[in-house]
Motif scaffolding. Structure first.
Motif, PDB file in Angstrom:
ATOM      1  N   THR A 226     -12.677  18.829   7.421  1.00  0.00           N
ATOM      2  CA  THR A 226     -13.131  17.502   7.804  1.00  0.00           C
ATOM      3  C   THR A 226     -13.077  17.380   9.319  1.00  0.00           C
ATOM      4  OG1 THR A 226     -10.942  16.462   7.856  1.00  0.00           O
ATOM      5  CG2 THR A 226     -12.077  16.505   5.718  1.00  0.00           C
ATOM      6  N   ALA A 227     -13.661  16.327   9.839  1.00  0.00           N
ATOM      7  CA  ALA A 227     -13.426  15.929  11.220  1.00  0.00           C
ATOM      8  C   ALA A 227     -12.047  15.252  11.258  1.00  0.00           C
ATOM      9  CB  ALA A 227     -14.506  14.947  11.662  1.00  0.00           C
ATOM     10  N   ILE A 228     -11.516  15.014  12.425  1.00  0.00           N
ATOM     11  CA  ILE A 228     -10.287  14.226  12.551  1.00  0.00           C
ATOM     12  C   ILE A 228     -10.666  12.783  12.236  1.00  0.00           C
ATOM     13  CG2 ILE A 228      -8.448  13.446  14.095  1.00  0.00           C
ATOM     14  CD1 ILE A 228      -8.922  16.046  15.721  1.00  0.00           C
ATOM     15  N   HIS A 229      -9.928  12.165  11.311  1.00  0.00           N
ATOM     16  CA  HIS A 229     -10.312  10.840  10.826  1.00  0.00           C
ATOM     17  C   HIS A 229      -9.102  10.057  10.330  1.00  0.00           C
ATOM     18  CE1 HIS A 229     -10.113  13.312   7.185  1.00  0.00           C
ATOM     19  NE2 HIS A 229      -9.907  12.180   6.515  1.00  0.00           N
ATOM     20  N   ASP A 230      -9.338   8.774  10.066  1.00  0.00           N
ATOM     21  CA  ASP A 230      -8.361   7.958   9.356  1.00  0.00           C
ATOM     22  C   ASP A 230      -9.088   7.259   8.209  1.00  0.00           C
ATOM     23  OD1 ASP A 230      -9.720   5.874  10.636  1.00  0.00           O
ATOM     24  OD2 ASP A 230      -8.018   5.233  11.828  1.00  0.00           O
ATOM     25  N   HIS A 231      -8.381   6.394   7.488  1.00  0.00           N
ATOM     26  CA  HIS A 231      -8.920   5.853   6.241  1.00  0.00           C
ATOM     27  C   HIS A 231      -8.948   4.333   6.206  1.00  0.00           C
ATOM     28  CE1 HIS A 231      -9.010   9.748   4.188  1.00  0.00           C
ATOM     29  NE2 HIS A 231      -7.973  10.018   4.947  1.00  0.00           N
ATOM     30  N   VAL A 232      -9.765   3.827   5.291  1.00  0.00           N
ATOM     31  CA  VAL A 232      -9.892   2.383   5.098  1.00  0.00           C
ATOM     32  C   VAL A 232      -8.771   1.825   4.221  1.00  0.00           C
ATOM     33  CG1 VAL A 232     -12.407   2.394   5.385  1.00  0.00           C
ATOM     34  CG2 VAL A 232     -11.429   2.640   3.089  1.00  0.00           C
ATOM     35  N   SER A 233      -8.032   2.691   3.557  1.00  0.00           N
ATOM     36  CA  SER A 233      -7.035   2.234   2.587  1.00  0.00           C
ATOM     37  C   SER A 233      -5.967   3.306   2.379  1.00  0.00           C
ATOM     38  CB  SER A 233      -7.714   1.958   1.241  1.00  0.00           C
ATOM     39  OG  SER A 233      -8.139   3.193   0.673  1.00  0.00           O
ATOM     40  N   TRP A 234      -5.015   2.992   1.484  1.00  0.00           N
ATOM     41  CA  TRP A 234      -4.024   3.987   1.082  1.00  0.00           C
ATOM     42  C   TRP A 234      -4.741   5.153   0.412  1.00  0.00           C
ATOM     43  CZ3 TRP A 234      -3.986   5.090  -4.075  1.00  0.00           C
ATOM     44  CH2 TRP A 234      -4.466   4.115  -4.955  1.00  0.00           C
ATOM     45  N   CYS A 235      -4.073   6.293   0.414  1.00  0.00           N
ATOM     46  CA  CYS A 235      -4.679   7.502  -0.149  1.00  0.00           C
ATOM     47  C   CYS A 235      -3.587   8.402  -0.720  1.00  0.00           C
ATOM     48  CB  CYS A 235      -5.436   8.259   0.937  1.00  0.00           C
ATOM     49  SG  CYS A 235      -6.107   9.847   0.408  1.00  0.00           S
ATOM     50  N   VAL A 236      -3.943   9.107  -1.780  1.00  0.00           N
ATOM     51  CA  VAL A 236      -3.086  10.135  -2.368  1.00  0.00           C
ATOM     52  C   VAL A 236      -3.931  11.391  -2.495  1.00  0.00           C
ATOM     53  CG1 VAL A 236      -1.884  10.868  -4.468  1.00  0.00           C
ATOM     54  CG2 VAL A 236      -1.630   8.523  -3.629  1.00  0.00           C
ATOM     55  N   ALA A 237      -3.390  12.527  -2.093  1.00  0.00           N
ATOM     56  CA  ALA A 237      -4.079  13.804  -2.238  1.00  0.00           C
ATOM     57  C   ALA A 237      -3.144  14.769  -2.954  1.00  0.00           C
ATOM     58  CB  ALA A 237      -4.473  14.366  -0.875  1.00  0.00           C
TER      59      ALA A 237
ATOM     60  N   GLU B 284       1.227  20.170  -5.390  1.00  0.00           N
ATOM     61  CA  GLU B 284       1.846  19.345  -4.352  1.00  0.00           C
ATOM     62  C   GLU B 284       0.994  18.110  -4.074  1.00  0.00           C
ATOM     63  OE1 GLU B 284       4.594  21.936  -1.592  1.00  0.00           O
ATOM     64  OE2 GLU B 284       2.513  22.597  -1.417  1.00  0.00           O
ATOM     65  N   VAL B 285       1.673  16.999  -3.812  1.00  0.00           N
ATOM     66  CA  VAL B 285       1.030  15.707  -3.609  1.00  0.00           C
ATOM     67  C   VAL B 285       1.561  15.079  -2.327  1.00  0.00           C
ATOM     68  CG1 VAL B 285       0.757  13.371  -4.563  1.00  0.00           C
ATOM     69  CG2 VAL B 285       0.800  15.338  -6.094  1.00  0.00           C
ATOM     70  N   CYS B 286       0.685  14.421  -1.582  1.00  0.00           N
ATOM     71  CA  CYS B 286       1.120  13.602  -0.456  1.00  0.00           C
ATOM     72  C   CYS B 286       0.344  12.292  -0.499  1.00  0.00           C
ATOM     73  CB  CYS B 286       0.934  14.323   0.880  1.00  0.00           C
ATOM     74  SG  CYS B 286      -0.766  14.684   1.310  1.00  0.00           S
ATOM     75  N   GLY B 287       0.929  11.272   0.069  1.00  0.00           N
ATOM     76  CA  GLY B 287       0.280   9.973   0.095  1.00  0.00           C
ATOM     77  C   GLY B 287       0.594   9.259   1.390  1.00  0.00           C
ATOM     78  N   PHE B 288      -0.278   8.356   1.778  1.00  0.00           N
ATOM     79  CA  PHE B 288      -0.072   7.602   2.996  1.00  0.00           C
ATOM     80  C   PHE B 288      -0.870   6.315   2.950  1.00  0.00           C
ATOM     81  CE2 PHE B 288      -3.260  10.912   3.672  1.00  0.00           C
ATOM     82  CZ  PHE B 288      -4.371  10.154   3.988  1.00  0.00           C
ATOM     83  N   ALA B 289      -0.570   5.450   3.883  1.00  0.00           N
ATOM     84  CA  ALA B 289      -1.290   4.190   4.029  1.00  0.00           C
ATOM     85  C   ALA B 289      -1.467   3.913   5.517  1.00  0.00           C
ATOM     86  CB  ALA B 289      -0.516   3.056   3.368  1.00  0.00           C
ATOM     87  N   PRO B 290      -2.609   3.378   5.911  1.00  0.00           N
ATOM     88  CA  PRO B 290      -2.808   3.027   7.320  1.00  0.00           C
ATOM     89  C   PRO B 290      -1.806   1.968   7.756  1.00  0.00           C
ATOM     90  CG  PRO B 290      -4.876   2.892   6.083  1.00  0.00           C
ATOM     91  CD  PRO B 290      -3.770   3.066   5.096  1.00  0.00           C
ATOM     92  N   PRO B 291      -1.472   1.894   9.022  1.00  0.00           N
ATOM     93  CA  PRO B 291      -1.878   2.812  10.082  1.00  0.00           C
ATOM     94  C   PRO B 291      -1.025   4.084  10.051  1.00  0.00           C
ATOM     95  CG  PRO B 291      -0.421   1.142  10.975  1.00  0.00           C
ATOM     96  CD  PRO B 291      -0.611   0.813   9.512  1.00  0.00           C
ATOM     97  N   GLY B 292      -1.358   5.005  10.915  1.00  0.00           N
ATOM     98  CA  GLY B 292      -0.592   6.247  10.972  1.00  0.00           C
ATOM     99  C   GLY B 292      -1.121   7.313  10.042  1.00  0.00           C
ATOM    100  N   ASP B 293      -2.399   7.241   9.710  1.00  0.00           N
ATOM    101  CA  ASP B 293      -2.970   8.187   8.755  1.00  0.00           C
ATOM    102  C   ASP B 293      -4.070   9.041   9.377  1.00  0.00           C
ATOM    103  OD1 ASP B 293      -4.564   5.821   8.956  1.00  0.00           O
ATOM    104  OD2 ASP B 293      -5.611   6.396   7.137  1.00  0.00           O
TER     105      ASP B 293
ATOM    106  N   PRO C 171       0.792  -1.236   0.000  1.00  0.00           N
ATOM    107  CA  PRO C 171       0.000   0.000   0.000  1.00  0.00           C
ATOM    108  C   PRO C 171       0.824   1.284   0.000  1.00  0.00           C
ATOM    109  CG  PRO C 171      -0.957  -1.586   1.507  1.00  0.00           C
ATOM    110  CD  PRO C 171       0.356  -2.165   1.044  1.00  0.00           C
ATOM    111  N   ASP C 172       1.887   1.370   0.795  1.00  0.00           N
ATOM    112  CA  ASP C 172       2.669   2.608   0.832  1.00  0.00           C
ATOM    113  C   ASP C 172       3.386   2.863  -0.488  1.00  0.00           C
ATOM    114  OD1 ASP C 172       4.326   0.416   1.378  1.00  0.00           O
ATOM    115  OD2 ASP C 172       5.604   1.531   2.765  1.00  0.00           O
TER     116      ASP C 172
END
Length: 184
Positions: free
Chosen positions: A89-100, A137-146, A30-31
């Motif tokens: 948004t509210a403070i949240h985490d995700h079900v999967s990897w994400c790129v913004a 600009e782009v950032c990406g992450f994968a759970p956990p730690g998101d 995922p990362d």
């Protein structure tokens, strides 16, 4: 958040979806997938032919999500988020990897880590980083730690492109949990 269903796609968006599909189909961690998808997203940001006029429309009450694509096998979705000044948004985490990636304006983010409960105290969120991403600009992450909160801190509309490793139409959102814990 207001959500729209998938609409007409521009030729540029169709090309980007094809590039994302080629990465996701590789079945990488995922990362690494998030990193490689981010590389594909970046060159398209800021291009005037990426979104239709309707996909650039916000909502006066809350940020708006325009679903641009959901892969039939559920492996990824692409959305445009339109933020009017002050929307968040509210403070949240995700079900999967994400790129913004920021298409227009600025998208601010506060990242958190979960501090476990100690003694009689309850768990809390500790802010670890405050990031302001501008156009391109782009950032990406994968759970956990998101765990994070995202908002528009600029005086104009902000538009960001988000790619999630999940079917946001079927799930209704990319959010796994919303946190109501105390923050530092």
């Amino acid at each position: 958040m207001t959500t729209t269903t998938p609409a007409r796609t521009t030729a540029r968006m169709a090309a980007l979806v094809s590039e994302i599909r080629a990465v996701v189909d590789r079945g990488l961690a995922p990362d690494l997938t998030a990193y490689l998808v981010g590389e594909r997203v970046a060159p398209h940001l800021g291009m005037p032919d990426l979104l239709t006029p309707g996909q650039r429309v916000g909502d006066p009450d809350r940020y708006r999500q325009h679903v641009l694509h959901a892969e039939p096998d559920g492996s990824f979705s692409v959305v445009a988020l339109v933020w009017l000044p002050g929307q968040e948004t509210a403070i949240h985490d995700h079900v999967s990897w994400c790129v913004a990636g920021v298409h227009e304006g600025e998208e601010s983010e506060i990242r958190y880590r979960l501090a476990p409960a100690a003694g009689d105290a309850c768990a809390r969120l500790v802010a670890t980083e405050h990031v302001v991403n501008g156009p391109g600009e782009v950032c990406g992450f994968a759970p956990p730690g998101d765990i994070h909160k995202v908002y528009n801190s600029c005086r104009t509309t902000a538009i960001s492109l988000h790619v999630y490793g999940a079917d946001v139409i079927r799930l209704g959102s990319s959010v796994r949990r919303v946190y109501a814990l105390p923050t530092d």
